[in-house]
Design a protein around this motif. Structure first.
Motif, PDB file in Angstrom:
ATOM      1  N   SER A 152       0.828  -1.204   0.000  1.00  0.00           N
ATOM      2  CA  SER A 152       0.000   0.000   0.000  1.00  0.00           C
ATOM      3  C   SER A 152       0.862   1.253   0.000  1.00  0.00           C
ATOM      4  O   SER A 152       0.505   2.258  -0.622  1.00  0.00           O
ATOM      5  CB  SER A 152      -0.923   0.019   1.226  1.00  0.00           C
ATOM      6  OG  SER A 152      -1.830  -1.045   1.161  1.00  0.00           O
ATOM      7  N   GLN A 200      -7.857   0.113  -0.316  1.00  0.00           N
ATOM      8  CA  GLN A 200      -7.947  -1.192   0.322  1.00  0.00           C
ATOM      9  C   GLN A 200      -9.211  -1.348   1.161  1.00  0.00           C
ATOM     10  O   GLN A 200      -9.881  -2.359   1.102  1.00  0.00           O
ATOM     11  CB  GLN A 200      -6.720  -1.365   1.221  1.00  0.00           C
ATOM     12  CG  GLN A 200      -6.640  -2.694   1.925  1.00  0.00           C
ATOM     13  CD  GLN A 200      -5.254  -2.907   2.518  1.00  0.00           C
ATOM     14  OE1 GLN A 200      -4.446  -1.998   2.580  1.00  0.00           O
ATOM     15  NE2 GLN A 200      -4.981  -4.108   2.960  1.00  0.00           N
ATOM     16  N   ASP A 260      -5.693  -1.324  -4.847  1.00  0.00           N
ATOM     17  CA  ASP A 260      -5.131  -1.878  -3.624  1.00  0.00           C
ATOM     18  C   ASP A 260      -6.138  -2.834  -2.994  1.00  0.00           C
ATOM     19  O   ASP A 260      -7.066  -2.419  -2.338  1.00  0.00           O
ATOM     20  CB  ASP A 260      -4.778  -0.741  -2.658  1.00  0.00           C
ATOM     21  CG  ASP A 260      -3.905  -1.234  -1.509  1.00  0.00           C
ATOM     22  OD1 ASP A 260      -3.682  -2.454  -1.415  1.00  0.00           O
ATOM     23  OD2 ASP A 260      -3.458  -0.397  -0.714  1.00  0.00           O
TER      24      ASP A 260
HETATM   25 MG   LIG Z   1      -2.062  -2.633   2.174  1.00  0.00          MG
END
Ligand SMILES: [Mg+2]
Ligand SMILES: Nc1ncnc2c1ncn2[C@@H]1O[C@H](COP(=O)(O)OP(=O)(O)OP(=O)(O)O)[C@@H](O)[C@H]1O
Ligand SMILES: Nc1ncnc2c1ncn2[C@@H]1O[C@H](COP(=O)(O)OP(=O)(O)OP(=O)(O)O)[C@@H](O)[C@H]1O
Ligand code: SF4
Ligand code: SF4
Ligand SMILES: [Mg+2]
Lengths: 440, 364
Positions: A64, A108, A189
């Motif tokens: 990330s 994410q 992500d």
């Molecule tokens: Mg991550």
């Protein structure tokens, strides 16, 4: 080989020796910097036009962080980010804003990345505030409805708020938002991690359709290797801020050379109770070490199963986290191409791994072995035969439960272990990919 | 395996598992005979109050948990896996209520007890690892303190005794250097280690049944493999009944003995794990299995098979068979009549009118 290297081989997005560290602060009142977390530490990658680069690795490996630097949310501590071959840091502000529009991110966590006080319509239209010329004002309402339909949401729900959607639906809202300004690159992500398998497939197929239609490039971050296999053209595996293995997808999946990659692959659950493993996965012990204090030498050495087995072979105990070949403890392996025969020929990205003993990983884990070429990689240790037979070195000191006699299950294509029979002649089981290339 | 023997500790002997405040019906046999029925959920239905009236989140769920066996509860997000488990535990939010059905723990219907007795009884014998386990740990208390909260409340252990027990529990779930880490705070633990702490805390009272709600969903594959193996080991050693709630059919294949597939709040198929994967008796199960991305499947350019459409929203469940708008086998009767969960083969049941056809087709 891609038919048209001139258009599909050039990198839309590239990073060179990228590093990002965060200060570690201690003390409640007077915060003092007591160290640094090397979240990303010297990563070079290229994302090619219309292609998908899969980025895998355990939690905390820096995926990330890399993504945030790529889309410009954070500045790198070191290294370059190039868009269409141009260094971002030397661009004018206007050019940089145009870049931000072209490179969008799907985050994410769908729970925290959507503003709970904004309606879905406002969320999806939000990027137009920053990039007003992407879609003319009058067309935006229609564009938002189209985007929602595109990601499988009901366009009539524009006035609803995020809490009225399931996690999976929120993830799609995030994808719709990222697509709003018609980017060329999507940094995704973990875009499907929160989705059910049934819906996961819909979103992945959708991403693939969009790629075909719009020529999008994806950096696709995921921890699910089965998902990455479906969407990626190339794969990079990260461990503790570094890329430890990279290559074309078939090379990495079929002839993984880094022991970490092989462990990751063996840990993926197989949806077939008949193939239930009898404890033959390469279980990694413990958790990844802290990137604030990475292990010396090879960062993977505290959890590396290969290093333990090599140590055992060399007569060391092969048990504790530090019972590994000295080289693993002291010398930081660099990412080096594996040489011919490892899928490198004709590959867009040379297959490379960062392990001193990469050519021995296949031989040691009981899974199908890649045939090692005569001119094996440059970093084969002095005491190691480069063109080693997959079943060599299995005599002394190895784990008692380790059985070299791996064979392929015809149904699943996975390695299965047979009980050892004394009269059984051990056969070398070649990798299916290698067999294919031999037949040609 | 290294160090295994040192970890085989018994936490059941040192205190009375029934506890001082257990109810009178608590004459519970503590031995667990493999295969003995521990928990039987029958026709469970749960409703939420909402602005649009009552909304059914669970609508006719039945399953049975046996000692020494693992039952997987599988289904898409929102199908009622967590809500049904909270109902069994007596932990439903105030806006929800059980409208039908029973949950018998060793013969006692937990749902017929008063709320307090229900929670006490379930809390002792049926433990749950919650889906948001990683958030469930309190950041201001040490891991050891939280691990033994239930123990201290129920059996009045001294602080020192409780700390010793906490170390044993951490050892049991293979947290390295348990004695050193018992006094640490949750933020000092990784995700995988925190999940182990949650499992340890669920095991503190040596439950008969452990309901683990998505215990590995937030974890990396390598850590997931560790945690699943740990759960299987502990379960086998104690002959616990394990209910594993998950949407990951790969995980199910690896650890479950039996599977109950849920759709829109009800069970649509039940089968031993091998039978289910070899030949599903419900079109929904078949579609789910097909949509799993597989590492061993050739991935070149092919599209991932998907279940078309979306799962129904509670309160807006289609008429007839709730799966019919997404079913590739649907016929007229499916739009009007609700198929009951009925025997489809020995040990198997399916809520599809055409289960026999499906099974026959698979055999042919
Ligand atoms: Mg991550
Ligand atoms: N803002 C920050 N300040 C300090 N440390 C950070 C920050 N962001 C990330 N880190 C640390 O950097 C490392 C890499 O984190 P990152 O989120 O990039 O990992 P990841 O690979 O995306 O993991 P995951 O799979 O959990 O999302 C971790 O150790 C993390 O704790
Ligand atoms: N507090 C609540 N108020 C109203 N509805 C709720 C509440 N909690 C859950 N529901 C609804 O009940 C249904 C079942 O929810 P549940 O949490 O049991 O699903 P699940 O199967 O566990 O899904 P997941 O896989 O996402 O955890 C869902 O449709 C959900 O929206
Ligand atoms: S260099 Fe040594 S420790 Fe690192 S991955 Fe290779 S064998 Fe393992
Ligand atoms: S009853 Fe009809 S709609 Fe329902 S699963 Fe069976 S065939 Fe499909
Ligand atoms: Mg749930």
């Amino acid at each position: 080989m891609p038919e048209n290297p001139a258009t599909s081989d050039d990198a839309v997005l590239e990073v060179r020796d990228l590093a990002k560290s965060y200060p570690v602060r201690q003390g409640l009142v007077l915060k003092r910097t007591t160290g640094h977390v090397q979240a990303v530490d010297g990563v070079s990658l290229a994302l090619r036009r219309g292609r998908t680069l899969g980025l895998v690795g355990e939690s905390g490996s820096g995926k990330s962080t890399l993504a945030r630097v790529l889309v410009g949310i954070e500045k790198p501590t070191r290294g370059q980010v190039l868009v269409d071959g141009e260094d971002v840091s030397t661009m004018s502000r206007g050019a940089r804003r145009e870049l931000r529009r072209n490179v969008q991110m799907v985050f994410q966590d769908p729970y925290t990345s959507l503003n709970p006080r904004m309606s879905v319509g406002e969320i999806v239209a939000e990027p137009y505030r920053i990039h007003p010329d992407a879609v003319p004002r009058t067309g935006r309402r229609k564009a938002v409805a189209e985007l929602l339909a595109l990601v499988g949401l009901d366009p009539d729900h524009v006035h609803r708020y995020p809490h009225q959607f399931s996690g999976g639906q929120r993830q799609r809202i995030g994808i719709a938002r990222a697509l709003a300004v018609k980017p060329r690159v999507l940094v995704c992500d973990e875009p499907v991690s929160a989705l059910d398998v049934s819906v996961q497939g819909q979103v992945i197929n959708l991403l693939e359709d969009l790629q075909d239609e719009l020529g999008l490039s994806y950096l696709f971050i995921a921890h699910d290797l089965a998902v990455v296999q479906h969407i990626a053209d190339e794969v990079a595996v990260m461990y503790l801020g570094r890329v430890v293995e990279e290559g074309d997808r078939p090379a990495v999946y079929k002839c993984a050379h880094h022991p970490y990659t092989r462990a990751l692959l063996s840990a993926v659950p197989v949806p077939d109770p008949a193939a239930r493993s009898a404890g033959t996965e390469l279980l990694l012990e413990g958790d990844p070490p802290s990137p604030a204090d990475p292990p010396s030498g090879c960062r993977f050495h505290t959890r590396c199963w290969l290093a333990r087995r090599l140590a055992a072979e060399q007569g060391l105990a092969g048990d504790g986290p530090d019972d590994v070949p000295e080289r693993c403890r002291t010398e930081d392996p660099v990412l080096v191409p594996l040489g011919r025969g490892d899928g490198a020929r004709g590959a867009a990205v040379p297959h490379a791994a960062a392990c001193h003993f990469a050519h021995r990983a296949a031989a040691f884990d009981g899974r199908p072995a890649a045939v090692v070429p005569e001119d094996a990689g440059p970093d084969v240790g002095p005491d190691i035969e480069p063109d080693i037979e997959p079943d060599a070195g299995l005599d002394a000191g190895l784990d008692a439960d380790f059985d070299p006699e791996a064979t392929l299950d015809p149904a699943t294509g996975r390695a299965v272990l047979r009980p050892t029979r004394p009269d059984h002649v051990t056969e070398t089981v070649p990798d299916p990919a290698v067999l294919e290339s031999r037949e040609r | 395996m290294r160090g295994m023997t040192g970890m085989e500790i018994d936490i059941s002997g040192a205190f009375d598992p029934a506890g001082p405040d257990d109810d009178a019906q608590g004459q519970v046999p503590t031995e667990r005979t493999a295969g003995a029925t521990l928990l039987e959920v029958d026709d469970l239905a749960v409703e939420f109050r909402s602005d649009d009236g009552a909304v059914r989140a669970v609508d006719g769920l039945s399953y049975r948990v046996e000692a020494g066996r693992t039952l997987a509860l599988v289904g898409e997000s929102g199908c009622g896996k967590s809500v049904s488990s909270l109902a069994v535990m007596g932990l439903l939010p105030p806006t929800a209520r059980v409208v039908r059905g029973s949950a018998r723990y060793r013969g006692t219907d937990l749902l017929a007890l008063s709320p307090a007795k229900h929670r006490a009884h379930a809390g002792t014998h049926v433990a749950m690892v919650f889906q948001d386990a990683l958030a469930a740990l309190n950041p201001v208390h040490t891991v050891g303190y939280q691990l033994t909260e239930a123990l201290r409340a129920r059996s009045g252990l001294s602080r020192r005794e409780a700390r010793r027990r906490a170390i044993e529990l951490l050892d049991l779930v293979k947290v390295p250097n348990a004695a050193g880490r018992v006094d640490e705070y949750p933020h000092q633990f990784s995700g995988g280690m925190r999940q182990r702490v949650m499992i340890a805390s669920a095991l503190a009272l040596d439950p008969d049944v452990l309901i683990a709600d998505e215990p590995t969903t937030a974890l990396d594959v390598t850590v997931q493999a560790q945690v699943l193996r740990l759960l299987a080991e502990i379960q086998a050693e104690r002959q616990m009944g394990l209910v594993l709630i998950t949407h990951d059919l790969g995980v199910v294949a690896g650890v479950a003995d039996d599977v109950t597939v849920m759709y829109a709040g009800r069970a649509v198929e039940h089968a031993p794990v091998r039978d289910l994967y070899a030949a599903p008796a419900h079109p929904y199960t078949r579609a789910l299995l097909r949509s799993v991305p597989r590492l061993d499947a050739g991935a070149d350019g092919d599209r991932l098979p998907v279940v078309p459409g979306r799962p129904p929203v509670p309160g807006r469940v289609p008429s007839g068979c709730p799966f019919h708008p997404r079913c590739d086998m649907a016929r007229d009767v499916c739009r009007t009549d609700v198929p009951p969960l009925a025997d489809a083969a020995p040990e198997r049941s399916s809520a599809c009118f055409f289960a026999a056809e499906l099974l026959g087709g698979a055999r042919a």
